[in-house]
Design a protein around this motif. Structure first.
Motif, PDB file in Angstrom:
ATOM      1  N   SER A  41       0.839  -1.188   0.000  1.00 40.18           N
ATOM      2  CA  SER A  41       0.000   0.000   0.000  1.00 40.18           C
ATOM      3  C   SER A  41       0.877   1.242   0.000  1.00 40.18           C
ATOM      4  O   SER A  41       1.731   1.410   0.870  1.00 40.18           O
ATOM      5  CB  SER A  41      -0.909  -0.009   1.235  1.00 40.18           C
ATOM      6  N   GLY A  42       0.662   2.096  -0.987  1.00 37.28           N
ATOM      7  CA  GLY A  42       1.423   3.339  -1.078  1.00 37.28           C
ATOM      8  C   GLY A  42       2.921   3.100  -1.178  1.00 37.28           C
ATOM      9  O   GLY A  42       3.386   2.313  -1.991  1.00 37.28           O
ATOM     10  N   THR A  43       3.680   3.760  -0.306  1.00 37.61           N
ATOM     11  CA  THR A  43       5.145   3.647  -0.341  1.00 37.61           C
ATOM     12  C   THR A  43       5.676   2.592   0.627  1.00 37.61           C
ATOM     13  O   THR A  43       6.888   2.467   0.796  1.00 37.61           O
ATOM     14  CB  THR A  43       5.782   5.005   0.002  1.00 37.61           C
ATOM     15  N   GLU A 120      -2.381  -3.793  -9.857  1.00 40.36           N
ATOM     16  CA  GLU A 120      -2.602  -2.520  -9.180  1.00 40.36           C
ATOM     17  C   GLU A 120      -4.077  -2.172  -9.258  1.00 40.36           C
ATOM     18  O   GLU A 120      -4.680  -2.223 -10.329  1.00 40.36           O
ATOM     19  CB  GLU A 120      -1.796  -1.418  -9.857  1.00 40.36           C
ATOM     20  N   SER A 126      -8.344  10.911  -7.967  1.00 42.11           N
ATOM     21  CA  SER A 126      -8.005  11.484  -6.661  1.00 42.11           C
ATOM     22  C   SER A 126      -7.034  10.604  -5.866  1.00 42.11           C
ATOM     23  O   SER A 126      -6.520  11.016  -4.848  1.00 42.11           O
ATOM     24  CB  SER A 126      -9.273  11.731  -5.837  1.00 42.11           C
ATOM     25  N   TYR A 127      -6.795   9.390  -6.348  1.00 43.13           N
ATOM     26  CA  TYR A 127      -5.857   8.479  -5.679  1.00 43.13           C
ATOM     27  C   TYR A 127      -4.559   8.437  -6.462  1.00 43.13           C
ATOM     28  O   TYR A 127      -4.577   8.333  -7.688  1.00 43.13           O
ATOM     29  CB  TYR A 127      -6.435   7.060  -5.612  1.00 43.13           C
ATOM     30  N   PRO A 128      -3.419   8.480  -5.786  1.00 48.00           N
ATOM     31  CA  PRO A 128      -2.143   8.412  -6.501  1.00 48.00           C
ATOM     32  C   PRO A 128      -1.896   7.031  -7.091  1.00 48.00           C
ATOM     33  O   PRO A 128      -2.403   6.033  -6.588  1.00 48.00           O
ATOM     34  CB  PRO A 128      -1.106   8.737  -5.415  1.00 48.00           C
ATOM     35  N   GLN A 131      -1.172   3.045  -5.492  1.00 47.32           N
ATOM     36  CA  GLN A 131      -1.788   3.109  -4.173  1.00 47.32           C
ATOM     37  C   GLN A 131      -1.909   1.732  -3.527  1.00 47.32           C
ATOM     38  O   GLN A 131      -1.603   1.566  -2.372  1.00 47.32           O
ATOM     39  CB  GLN A 131      -3.168   3.761  -4.275  1.00 47.32           C
ATOM     40  N   TYR A 132      -2.370   0.722  -4.283  1.00 46.66           N
ATOM     41  CA  TYR A 132      -2.542  -0.604  -3.699  1.00 46.66           C
ATOM     42  C   TYR A 132      -2.168  -1.670  -4.716  1.00 46.66           C
ATOM     43  O   TYR A 132      -2.745  -1.727  -5.800  1.00 46.66           O
ATOM     44  CB  TYR A 132      -3.984  -0.789  -3.226  1.00 46.66           C
TER      45      TYR A 132
END
Length: 140
Positions: A41-43, A120, A126-128, A131-132
């Motif tokens: 999730s994310g970074t 992915e 709105s989500y980078p 993200q997941y």
């Protein structure tokens, strides 16, 4: 006479082989059962999963969840456009009547080999990106 029968047989076979109606080749690596092994999730770094979760992508666009019912709002049908799987149907079965979803609009195939699938979930502008992510191995 034999030549005429052979000609009719070849003509019949060639007419019945309409390539536009053929489904995806079973040799396509995506279309089989996969076992989830890690998520990201994310970074964050990749994290191993401690539960049995298997998913099967079918050439007709269906997604089958093995060992469990699909979570509410999970994709159950997609349209494949090369490396993108546009979500066309979500799970809304028993227990999901009062769930307010923020489902992915598409799934992106980040990596697809004989030994690994990385997907992915794309939720919208709105989500980078990234993200997941979910990492799978072929299921036994």
């Amino acid at each position: 006479m034999k030549l005429l029968i052979l000609f009719i047989l070849i003509l019949t076979l060639s007419i019945s082989c309409d390539r536009s109606k053929q489904v995806a080749s079973p040799s396509d690596l995506l279309y089989r059962k996969w076992e989830l092994i890690e998520t990201k999730s994310g970074t964050e770094n990749w994290k191993p999963v401690s539960y049995a979760w298997q998913i099967e992508f079918r050439s007709d666009g269906g997604i089958v969840y093995h060992n469990t019912t699909p979570p509410c709002c999970s994709p159950v049908r997609v349209e494949r456009q090369k490396q993108r799987l546009k979500v066309t149907e979500l799970y809304g079965g028993p227990g999901c009547e009062y769930v307010d979803c923020a489902p992915p609009s598409e799934l992106r195939l980040v990596a697809l080999t004989a030994d690994e699938l990385i997907v992915e979930s794309v939720f919208g502008p709105s989500y980078p990106a990234g993200q997941y992510l979910m990492k799978y191995k072929p299921a036994q």
